[in-house]
Scaffold this motif. Structure first.
Motif, PDB file in Angstrom:
ATOM      1  N   VAL A  11       0.839  -1.200   0.000  1.00 27.13           N
ATOM      2  CA  VAL A  11       0.000   0.000   0.000  1.00 27.13           C
ATOM      3  C   VAL A  11       0.873   1.249   0.000  1.00 27.13           C
ATOM      4  CG1 VAL A  11      -1.632   1.361   1.364  1.00 27.13           C
ATOM      5  CG2 VAL A  11      -2.002  -1.088   1.073  1.00 27.13           C
ATOM      6  N   LEU A  12       1.901   1.265   0.819  1.00 22.52           N
ATOM      7  CA  LEU A  12       2.785   2.435   0.915  1.00 22.52           C
ATOM      8  C   LEU A  12       3.550   2.656  -0.392  1.00 22.52           C
ATOM      9  CD1 LEU A  12       4.167   1.869   4.532  1.00 22.52           C
ATOM     10  CD2 LEU A  12       2.385   3.463   3.817  1.00 22.52           C
ATOM     11  N   ILE A  13       3.982   1.569  -1.020  1.00 20.83           N
ATOM     12  CA  ILE A  13       4.679   1.689  -2.307  1.00 20.83           C
ATOM     13  C   ILE A  13       3.748   2.285  -3.358  1.00 20.83           C
ATOM     14  CG2 ILE A  13       5.737   0.392  -4.180  1.00 20.83           C
ATOM     15  CD1 ILE A  13       6.786  -1.560  -2.043  1.00 20.83           C
ATOM     16  N   THR A  14       2.509   1.800  -3.391  1.00 18.01           N
ATOM     17  CA  THR A  14       1.531   2.321  -4.349  1.00 18.01           C
ATOM     18  C   THR A  14       1.261   3.791  -4.099  1.00 18.01           C
ATOM     19  OG1 THR A  14       0.506   0.127  -4.484  1.00 18.01           O
ATOM     20  CG2 THR A  14      -0.781   1.991  -5.314  1.00 18.01           C
ATOM     21  N   MET A  15       1.222   4.196  -2.838  1.00 20.72           N
ATOM     22  CA  MET A  15       1.012   5.609  -2.513  1.00 20.72           C
ATOM     23  C   MET A  15       2.092   6.484  -3.151  1.00 20.72           C
ATOM     24  SD  MET A  15      -0.154   5.739   1.476  1.00 20.72           S
ATOM     25  CE  MET A  15      -1.756   5.174   2.021  1.00 20.72           C
ATOM     26  N   VAL A  16       3.348   6.077  -3.012  1.00 15.77           N
ATOM     27  CA  VAL A  16       4.448   6.866  -3.571  1.00 15.77           C
ATOM     28  C   VAL A  16       4.311   6.960  -5.089  1.00 15.77           C
ATOM     29  CG1 VAL A  16       6.950   6.990  -3.880  1.00 15.77           C
ATOM     30  CG2 VAL A  16       6.000   6.268  -1.677  1.00 15.77           C
ATOM     31  N   ALA A  17       3.971   5.833  -5.741  1.00 15.01           N
ATOM     32  CA  ALA A  17       3.824   5.825  -7.200  1.00 15.01           C
ATOM     33  C   ALA A  17       2.662   6.710  -7.645  1.00 15.01           C
ATOM     34  CB  ALA A  17       3.624   4.395  -7.694  1.00 15.01           C
ATOM     35  N   VAL A  18       1.537   6.624  -6.942  1.00 15.02           N
ATOM     36  CA  VAL A  18       0.363   7.422  -7.312  1.00 15.02           C
ATOM     37  C   VAL A  18       0.615   8.899  -7.067  1.00 15.02           C
ATOM     38  CG1 VAL A  18      -2.053   7.878  -6.716  1.00 15.02           C
ATOM     39  CG2 VAL A  18      -1.267   5.531  -6.997  1.00 15.02           C
ATOM     40  N   ILE A  19       1.338   9.226  -6.013  1.00 13.40           N
ATOM     41  CA  ILE A  19       1.680  10.629  -5.754  1.00 13.40           C
ATOM     42  C   ILE A  19       2.526  11.188  -6.895  1.00 13.40           C
ATOM     43  CG2 ILE A  19       3.036  12.154  -4.261  1.00 13.40           C
ATOM     44  CD1 ILE A  19       2.106  10.435  -1.891  1.00 13.40           C
ATOM     45  N   SER A  20       3.433  10.372  -7.424  1.00 13.07           N
ATOM     46  CA  SER A  20       4.235  10.824  -8.569  1.00 13.07           C
ATOM     47  C   SER A  20       3.348  11.092  -9.779  1.00 13.07           C
ATOM     48  CB  SER A  20       5.299   9.781  -8.918  1.00 13.07           C
ATOM     49  OG  SER A  20       4.732   8.638  -9.537  1.00 13.07           O
ATOM     50  N   MET A  21       2.313  10.267  -9.976  1.00 15.87           N
ATOM     51  CA  MET A  21       1.373  10.506 -11.067  1.00 15.87           C
ATOM     52  C   MET A  21       0.541  11.755 -10.796  1.00 15.87           C
ATOM     53  SD  MET A  21       0.316   9.519 -14.015  1.00 15.87           S
ATOM     54  CE  MET A  21       0.820   7.813 -14.244  1.00 15.87           C
ATOM     55  N   TYR A  22       0.224  12.011  -9.532  1.00 19.18           N
ATOM     56  CA  TYR A  22      -0.516  13.226  -9.177  1.00 19.18           C
ATOM     57  C   TYR A  22       0.269  14.484  -9.544  1.00 19.18           C
ATOM     58  CZ  TYR A  22      -2.062  17.081  -6.240  1.00 19.18           C
ATOM     59  OH  TYR A  22      -2.451  18.309  -5.809  1.00 19.18           O
ATOM     60  N   GLY A  26      -2.296  15.989 -11.756  1.00 17.44           N
ATOM     61  CA  GLY A  26      -3.019  16.912 -10.904  1.00 17.44           C
ATOM     62  C   GLY A  26      -2.462  18.310 -10.904  1.00 17.44           C
ATOM     63  N   LEU A  27      -1.142  18.414 -10.929  1.00 13.39           N
ATOM     64  CA  LEU A  27      -0.525  19.733 -10.833  1.00 13.39           C
ATOM     65  C   LEU A  27      -0.219  20.349 -12.193  1.00 13.39           C
ATOM     66  CD1 LEU A  27       1.958  19.388  -7.831  1.00 13.39           C
ATOM     67  CD2 LEU A  27      -0.316  20.397  -7.866  1.00 13.39           C
ATOM     68  N   THR A  28       0.211  19.525 -13.142  1.00 14.43           N
ATOM     69  CA  THR A  28       0.726  20.078 -14.392  1.00 14.43           C
ATOM     70  C   THR A  28      -0.108  19.697 -15.609  1.00 14.43           C
ATOM     71  OG1 THR A  28       2.864  19.621 -13.337  1.00 14.43           O
ATOM     72  CG2 THR A  28       2.926  20.570 -15.525  1.00 14.43           C
ATOM     73  N   GLY A  29      -0.982  18.711 -15.475  1.00 14.23           N
ATOM     74  CA  GLY A  29      -1.818  18.329 -16.603  1.00 14.23           C
ATOM     75  C   GLY A  29      -1.107  17.501 -17.655  1.00 14.23           C
ATOM     76  N   VAL A 138       5.668  16.926  -1.630  1.00 14.93           N
ATOM     77  CA  VAL A 138       4.729  17.247  -2.712  1.00 14.93           C
ATOM     78  C   VAL A 138       3.724  18.297  -2.261  1.00 14.93           C
ATOM     79  CG1 VAL A 138       2.916  16.314  -4.203  1.00 14.93           C
ATOM     80  CG2 VAL A 138       5.024  15.019  -3.828  1.00 14.93           C
ATOM     81  N   LEU A 139       3.295  18.236  -1.007  1.00 13.91           N
ATOM     82  CA  LEU A 139       2.347  19.227  -0.507  1.00 13.91           C
ATOM     83  C   LEU A 139       2.976  20.617  -0.495  1.00 13.91           C
ATOM     84  CD1 LEU A 139      -0.514  19.524   0.592  1.00 13.91           C
ATOM     85  CD2 LEU A 139       0.388  19.177   2.890  1.00 13.91           C
ATOM     86  N   ASN A 140       4.225  20.704  -0.079  1.00 12.89           N
ATOM     87  CA  ASN A 140       4.912  21.992  -0.120  1.00 12.89           C
ATOM     88  C   ASN A 140       5.192  22.430  -1.554  1.00 12.89           C
ATOM     89  OD1 ASN A 140       5.935  23.096   2.717  1.00 12.89           O
ATOM     90  ND2 ASN A 140       5.913  20.870   2.818  1.00 12.89           N
ATOM     91  N   PHE A 141       5.459  21.475  -2.415  1.00 10.57           N
ATOM     92  CA  PHE A 141       5.643  21.774  -3.832  1.00 10.57           C
ATOM     93  C   PHE A 141       4.360  22.362  -4.421  1.00 10.57           C
ATOM     94  CE2 PHE A 141       5.434  20.482  -8.297  1.00 10.57           C
ATOM     95  CZ  PHE A 141       6.650  20.934  -8.775  1.00 10.57           C
ATOM     96  N   LYS A 142       3.218  21.786  -4.049  1.00  8.43           N
ATOM     97  CA  LYS A 142       1.924  22.276  -4.541  1.00  8.43           C
ATOM     98  C   LYS A 142       1.652  23.699  -4.063  1.00  8.43           C
ATOM     99  CE  LYS A 142      -3.059  21.359  -4.279  1.00  8.43           C
ATOM    100  NZ  LYS A 142      -4.097  20.453  -3.750  1.00  8.43           N
ATOM    101  N   ASN A 143       1.984  23.992  -2.817  1.00  8.53           N
ATOM    102  CA  ASN A 143       1.670  25.298  -2.240  1.00  8.53           C
ATOM    103  C   ASN A 143       2.723  26.359  -2.543  1.00  8.53           C
ATOM    104  OD1 ASN A 143      -0.707  24.299  -1.055  1.00  8.53           O
ATOM    105  ND2 ASN A 143       0.409  23.569   0.744  1.00  8.53           N
ATOM    106  N   ARG A 148       2.026  26.681  -7.970  1.00 10.33           N
ATOM    107  CA  ARG A 148       0.938  27.495  -8.524  1.00 10.33           C
ATOM    108  C   ARG A 148       1.148  27.740 -10.020  1.00 10.33           C
ATOM    109  NH1 ARG A 148       1.717  29.952  -3.427  1.00 10.33           N
ATOM    110  NH2 ARG A 148       3.036  31.604  -4.328  1.00 10.33           N
ATOM    111  N   GLN A 149       2.407  27.855 -10.431  1.00  9.65           N
ATOM    112  CA  GLN A 149       2.691  27.989 -11.852  1.00  9.65           C
ATOM    113  C   GLN A 149       2.334  26.701 -12.603  1.00  9.65           C
ATOM    114  OE1 GLN A 149       6.836  29.125 -11.894  1.00  9.65           O
ATOM    115  NE2 GLN A 149       6.361  31.312 -11.826  1.00  9.65           N
ATOM    116  N   CYS A 150       2.580  25.566 -11.983  1.00 10.29           N
ATOM    117  CA  CYS A 150       2.196  24.286 -12.588  1.00 10.29           C
ATOM    118  C   CYS A 150       0.689  24.220 -12.807  1.00 10.29           C
ATOM    119  CB  CYS A 150       2.637  23.127 -11.696  1.00 10.29           C
ATOM    120  SG  CYS A 150       4.409  22.796 -11.682  1.00 10.29           S
ATOM    121  N   ILE A 151      -0.079  24.645 -11.807  1.00 10.57           N
ATOM    122  CA  ILE A 151      -1.534  24.629 -11.918  1.00 10.57           C
ATOM    123  C   ILE A 151      -2.001  25.586 -13.008  1.00 10.57           C
ATOM    124  CG2 ILE A 151      -3.682  25.135 -10.683  1.00 10.57           C
ATOM    125  CD1 ILE A 151      -2.266  24.222  -8.122  1.00 10.57           C
TER     126      ILE A 151
END
Length: 294
Positions: A11-22, A26-29, A138-143, A148-151
């Motif tokens: 589960v934890l491994i999948t989380m890291v992989a899915v976050i990379s896809m996010y 999610g951030l850059t499209g 990633v959360l700090n990267f998003k904020n 914000r430029q990625c979004i």
């Protein structure tokens, strides 16, 4: 390692992989159908270093992340100026090319037989620390300003460019960052399973991650994390009934498309949900106090 611990580790491994896809979607499209190839690169980097050169855990992981980021940079050079559908096609082709290369250079990679006897140098505490650091990063990267430029690039690249944002540089940076995170998940896979082979990192895995991000909410990191856990548990629970698992996943996706097109979390994070609940509870308490005073 017990069965429960193994499931939690997956589960934890999948989380890291899915976050990379996010980070990509999610951030850059950026729509990448070959993201699992970077997991493959990270896993094989660790497998070769650990089995042939006896590298310890931390240096192997750092090198795997670096190789994943370098690969993403080289792949990103010709494609970051292209539109989304072309990016998806080229990343898909890159993933298939990686599998072909691993099968060809069997003297180093083991070919179709893969690499085994990788030391199991990862455990749950280390995995939890890795996931926490990845989520925090990633959360700090998003904020951040860059997030914000990625979004902005995701929402309207033409308008973003007109405001002085270097669209190509933003996409490239996000792509390289995501490649490093995916390679990290591959390194975790290698140390967790002790065996890797090229066929374990096909395009089906990338499509699964895309589905998880979409269902959780393409604009929500929290949604991606939660749905990564739920989908991983569902996969394990229905391991002996793969057809039923596929059917359930398809039904979930169809329901989300029809009733919650923005995903379960939409654009909200855990913090937003907590503040909403707090507002409801506090507001109800104040209302009760006013009624009592009357």
């Amino acid at each position: 390692m017990s069965y429960t611990a193994t499931v939690i580790l997956n589960v934890l491994i999948t989380m890291v992989a899915v976050i990379s896809m996010y980070v990509l979607m999610g951030l850059t499209g950026i729509f990448s159908m070959g993201q699992a190839s970077f997991m493959c690169i990270g896993a094989y980097a660790v497998g070769i270093l650990a089995t042939k050169f006896n590298f310890p855990f931390l240096p192997s992981v750092i090198i795997a992340i670096s190789v994943g980021m370098l690969s993403a940079f080289l792949v990103g050079i010709p494609i970051m100026k292209l539109r989304g559908d072309y990016v998806a096609m080229i990343t898909l082709a890159f993933g298939e090319a990686i599998v072909a290369v691993l099968n060809t250079f069997s003297n180093v990679t083991g070919g179709a037989m893969g690499i085994n006897r990788i030391p199991r140098d990862i455990n749950l505490p280390i995995s939890f620390v890795i996931v926490f650091l990845v989520v925090f990063l990633v959360l700090n990267f998003k904020n951040s300003k860059f997030g914000r430029q990625c979004i902005a690039v995701k929402n309207d690249p033409i308008s973003a460019a007109s405001m002085g944002i270097n669209v190509t540089r933003i996409k490239m940076t996000a792509f390289v960052f995501s490649g490093g995170l995916t390679a990290l998940s591959g390194a975790m896979v290698a140390y967790a399973t002790s065996f890797i082979d090229p066929n374990s990192f096909g395009s089906a895995k990338s499509i699964e991650w895309i589905s998880i991000v979409f269902v959780g909410g393409i604009n929500s990191l929290s949604g991606s994390v939660v749905m990564a856990a739920l989908f991983s548990i569902l996969t394990e629970a229905l391991r002996t009934a793969s057809n039923l698992r596929t059917l359930i996943q398809c039904v979930i996706i169809l329901l989300i498309i029809n009733f919650v097109p923005n995903g379960l979390f939409g654009e909200h994070e855990f913090k937003d949900i907590f503040l909403w609940l707090k507002k409801k509870v506090v507001g109800r308490g104040r209302k009760t106090m006013k009624e009592a005073e009357k």
